[in-house]
Motif scaffolding. Sequence first.
Motif, PDB file in Angstrom:
ATOM      1  N   THR A  20      18.956  51.956  13.124  1.00  0.00           N
ATOM      2  CA  THR A  20      17.450  52.824  13.062  1.00  0.00           C
ATOM      3  C   THR A  20      18.004  53.821  14.125  1.00  0.00           C
ATOM      4  N   GLY A  21      19.508  54.275  13.995  1.00  0.00           N
ATOM      5  CA  GLY A  21      19.619  55.190  15.265  1.00  0.00           C
ATOM      6  C   GLY A  21      18.457  55.258  16.313  1.00  0.00           C
ATOM      7  N   ARG A  22      17.885  53.760  17.297  1.00  0.00           N
ATOM      8  CA  ARG A  22      17.350  53.639  17.627  1.00  0.00           C
ATOM      9  C   ARG A  22      17.424  52.483  18.594  1.00  0.00           C
ATOM     10  N   ALA A  88      10.230  50.268  10.581  1.00  0.00           N
ATOM     11  CA  ALA A  88      10.124  48.792  10.375  1.00  0.00           C
ATOM     12  C   ALA A  88      10.867  49.095   9.029  1.00  0.00           C
ATOM     13  N   ASP A  89      10.296  49.959   8.035  1.00  0.00           N
ATOM     14  CA  ASP A  89      11.720  50.204   7.143  1.00  0.00           C
ATOM     15  C   ASP A  89      13.101  50.180   7.084  1.00  0.00           C
ATOM     16  N   ARG A  90      14.265  50.693   8.627  1.00  0.00           N
ATOM     17  CA  ARG A  90      15.168  50.759   8.770  1.00  0.00           C
ATOM     18  C   ARG A  90      15.392  49.945   9.448  1.00  0.00           C
ATOM     19  N   VAL A  91      15.028  49.083   9.907  1.00  0.00           N
ATOM     20  CA  VAL A  91      15.311  46.946  10.681  1.00  0.00           C
ATOM     21  C   VAL A  91      15.110  46.547   9.131  1.00  0.00           C
ATOM     22  N   ARG A  92      14.559  46.927   7.970  1.00  0.00           N
ATOM     23  CA  ARG A  92      14.080  45.840   6.896  1.00  0.00           C
ATOM     24  C   ARG A  92      15.457  45.927   6.312  1.00  0.00           C
TER      25      ARG A  92
END
Length: 149
Positions: A20-22, A88-92
Motif C-alpha cells: 500500500t505504501g502506507r 483496500a484494493d491495494r491490501v487485497r
Amino acid sequence: MSAPRMPVTRAMAALIEKATGRPCGIGELPRVQGESGEWAPATAPYTVLDSLPGEFSGPPLEDWHADVAWGYQVTSVGERGDQVEWLADRVRDGIIGRSDGGWAYDLRVPQARVIDRELDHDAGGEPSVSAAGAIVSYVQRFTITVTPA
C-alpha cells in the motif's frame, strides 16, 4: 509445535505496508517517526491489522509438523470512501494478488512456510463512517495458512 503467530503477524504488516505504501499498525493506530525522531500517530490513510482466532489441522499441536490457519482482519482507515476503497484494493492485491503464476508479493515468515492465503470477507464497497463523519473504514478478513519449515 505449530508455527508461532507473531512472525506471521509481523510479516503480514510488512507486506501490507509494502503493497500500500502506507503505515500499518498491529492492533492499533500506526505510529510513524517524524523528522525530529519523535513517534507520532500516522495520518490517514492507514491500515490496522488485527489477529482473529486460528484453526489447527494435521497432527497434534505438540508435533512440530502441525499446520495452522491464522485469521486476520485488515481495517483500511481514511477520510473518504474512495480513499479507503483505494487502500483496500491495494491490501487485497498485496495479500492474495497473483502475478506470473505466483503471489504478487512475498509473505516470508521465519521458520515457517506459507501454504495458502484466502480472502474470507470483504466490505464489498460499503465502507462504514464514524459517528463524527471524519473517519471512514473498510474491513477485510484473510486466512493465512502456514506449516513449519
